[in-house]
Scaffold this motif. Sequence first.
Motif, PDB file in Angstrom:
ATOM      1  N   ASP A 194      -0.727 -41.590  59.615  1.00 12.79           N
ATOM      2  CA  ASP A 194       0.788 -41.850  59.797  1.00 12.79           C
ATOM      3  C   ASP A 194       1.564 -41.184  58.634  1.00 12.79           C
ATOM      4  OD1 ASP A 194      -0.011 -43.679  61.703  1.00 12.79           O
ATOM      5  OD2 ASP A 194       0.166 -45.339  60.454  1.00 12.79           O
ATOM      6  N   LEU A 195       0.807 -39.868  57.997  1.00 11.59           N
ATOM      7  CA  LEU A 195       1.753 -39.374  57.159  1.00 11.59           C
ATOM      8  C   LEU A 195       2.654 -38.241  57.566  1.00 11.59           C
ATOM      9  CD1 LEU A 195      -1.509 -38.076  54.909  1.00 11.59           C
ATOM     10  CD2 LEU A 195       0.310 -39.833  54.120  1.00 11.59           C
ATOM     11  N   HIS A 250       5.334 -31.318  53.469  1.00 14.60           N
ATOM     12  CA  HIS A 250       5.715 -30.083  53.181  1.00 14.60           C
ATOM     13  C   HIS A 250       6.870 -29.899  52.358  1.00 14.60           C
ATOM     14  CE1 HIS A 250       7.693 -26.047  54.243  1.00 14.60           C
ATOM     15  NE2 HIS A 250       6.702 -25.644  54.429  1.00 14.60           N
ATOM     16  N   ARG A 251       7.755 -30.588  52.571  1.00 15.20           N
ATOM     17  CA  ARG A 251       8.908 -30.487  51.625  1.00 15.20           C
ATOM     18  C   ARG A 251       8.633 -30.891  49.891  1.00 15.20           C
ATOM     19  NH1 ARG A 251      11.784 -33.045  56.119  1.00 15.20           N
ATOM     20  NH2 ARG A 251      11.032 -35.053  55.508  1.00 15.20           N
ATOM     21  N   PHE A 252       7.701 -31.894  49.898  1.00 22.40           N
ATOM     22  CA  PHE A 252       7.294 -32.188  48.740  1.00 22.40           C
ATOM     23  C   PHE A 252       6.425 -31.207  47.869  1.00 22.40           C
ATOM     24  CE2 PHE A 252       3.476 -34.216  46.370  1.00 22.40           C
ATOM     25  CZ  PHE A 252       4.099 -34.688  45.067  1.00 22.40           C
ATOM     26  N   ALA A 253       5.374 -30.536  48.875  1.00 19.52           N
ATOM     27  CA  ALA A 253       4.809 -29.263  48.287  1.00 19.52           C
ATOM     28  C   ALA A 253       5.644 -28.282  47.988  1.00 19.52           C
ATOM     29  CB  ALA A 253       3.700 -28.836  49.500  1.00 19.52           C
ATOM     30  N   ALA A 254       6.672 -27.898  48.803  1.00 18.44           N
ATOM     31  CA  ALA A 254       7.625 -26.953  48.516  1.00 18.44           C
ATOM     32  C   ALA A 254       8.286 -27.039  47.313  1.00 18.44           C
ATOM     33  CB  ALA A 254       8.439 -26.786  49.743  1.00 18.44           C
ATOM     34  N   ARG A 274       2.397 -39.328  43.704  1.00 15.29           N
ATOM     35  CA  ARG A 274       3.313 -39.493  45.220  1.00 15.29           C
ATOM     36  C   ARG A 274       2.205 -39.890  46.180  1.00 15.29           C
ATOM     37  NH1 ARG A 274       7.857 -37.013  47.530  1.00 15.29           N
ATOM     38  NH2 ARG A 274       8.127 -37.899  49.327  1.00 15.29           N
ATOM     39  N   PHE A 275       0.984 -39.396  46.012  1.00 19.61           N
ATOM     40  CA  PHE A 275      -0.065 -39.750  47.031  1.00 19.61           C
ATOM     41  C   PHE A 275      -1.369 -40.562  46.297  1.00 19.61           C
ATOM     42  CE2 PHE A 275       2.478 -36.309  48.732  1.00 19.61           C
ATOM     43  CZ  PHE A 275       2.974 -37.037  50.031  1.00 19.61           C
TER      44      PHE A 275
END
Length: 76
Positions: free
Chosen positions: A4-5, A11-15, A71-72
Amino acid sequence: MDHDLDLAEIHRFAAQLSIEAGSYLRDQALARASRTHAYDLELVIKENAADLVTKADMHAEAMISDAIRARFPPHK
Protein backbone atom coordinates in the motif's frame (compact mmCIF):
# COMPACT_ATOMS: atom_id res chain seq x y z
CA MET A 1 7.10 -5.06 2.00
CA ASP A 2 3.83 -3.16 2.32
CA HIS A 3 2.01 -3.10 -1.03
CA ASP A 4 0.00 0.00 0.00
CA LEU A 5 2.99 2.31 -0.32
CA ASP A 6 2.34 5.59 -2.10
CA LEU A 7 5.00 5.63 -4.81
CA ALA A 8 4.49 9.34 -5.49
CA GLU A 9 5.15 10.11 -1.81
CA ILE A 10 8.23 7.87 -1.80
CA HIS A 11 9.49 9.69 -4.89
CA ARG A 12 8.97 13.10 -3.23
CA PHE A 13 10.73 11.87 -0.10
CA ALA A 14 13.68 10.48 -2.09
CA ALA A 15 13.94 13.65 -4.17
CA GLN A 16 13.98 15.83 -1.05
CA LEU A 17 16.65 13.62 0.55
CA SER A 18 18.81 13.86 -2.57
CA ILE A 19 18.48 17.66 -2.58
CA GLU A 20 19.45 17.88 1.10
CA ALA A 21 22.40 15.50 0.75
CA GLY A 22 23.53 17.20 -2.46
CA SER A 23 23.38 20.62 -0.81
CA TYR A 24 25.41 19.34 2.11
CA LEU A 25 28.03 17.81 -0.21
CA ARG A 26 28.20 21.00 -2.32
CA ASP A 27 28.72 23.11 0.82
CA GLN A 28 31.45 20.75 2.01
CA ALA A 29 33.18 20.84 -1.39
CA LEU A 30 33.10 24.64 -1.42
CA ALA A 31 34.52 24.72 2.11
CA ARG A 32 37.32 22.32 1.09
CA ALA A 33 38.11 24.43 -1.97
CA SER A 34 38.62 27.49 0.22
CA ARG A 35 41.12 25.74 2.48
CA THR A 36 44.80 26.19 1.74
CA HIS A 37 46.20 23.09 3.44
CA ALA A 38 46.01 19.60 1.95
CA TYR A 39 45.69 18.05 5.41
CA ASP A 40 42.22 19.58 5.79
CA LEU A 41 40.78 16.88 3.51
CA GLU A 42 40.35 13.59 5.34
CA LEU A 43 39.95 10.58 3.06
CA VAL A 44 39.22 6.89 3.44
CA ILE A 45 40.51 4.54 0.76
CA LYS A 46 37.90 1.84 0.19
CA GLU A 47 39.23 -0.74 -2.25
CA ASN A 48 42.02 1.03 -4.10
CA ALA A 49 43.63 4.43 -4.38
CA ALA A 50 41.05 5.55 -6.97
CA ASP A 51 38.10 4.69 -4.69
CA LEU A 52 38.20 7.59 -2.22
CA VAL A 53 35.49 8.51 0.25
CA THR A 54 35.52 11.72 2.28
CA LYS A 55 34.00 12.23 5.70
CA ALA A 56 31.40 14.38 3.94
CA ASP A 57 30.47 11.41 1.71
CA MET A 58 30.05 9.17 4.75
CA HIS A 59 28.00 11.82 6.55
CA ALA A 60 25.71 12.31 3.52
CA GLU A 61 25.18 8.54 3.33
CA ALA A 62 24.32 8.44 7.04
CA MET A 63 21.89 11.38 6.59
CA ILE A 64 20.05 9.48 3.87
CA SER A 65 20.04 6.13 5.69
CA ASP A 66 18.85 7.69 8.96
CA ALA A 67 16.04 9.55 7.22
CA ILE A 68 14.87 6.38 5.44
CA ARG A 69 14.93 4.38 8.69
CA ALA A 70 12.99 7.12 10.49
CA ARG A 71 10.36 7.44 7.75
CA PHE A 72 10.09 3.75 6.79
CA PRO A 73 11.22 1.70 9.83
CA PRO A 74 10.55 -1.73 8.25
CA HIS A 75 12.47 -0.83 5.06
CA LYS A 76 15.57 -2.95 4.59
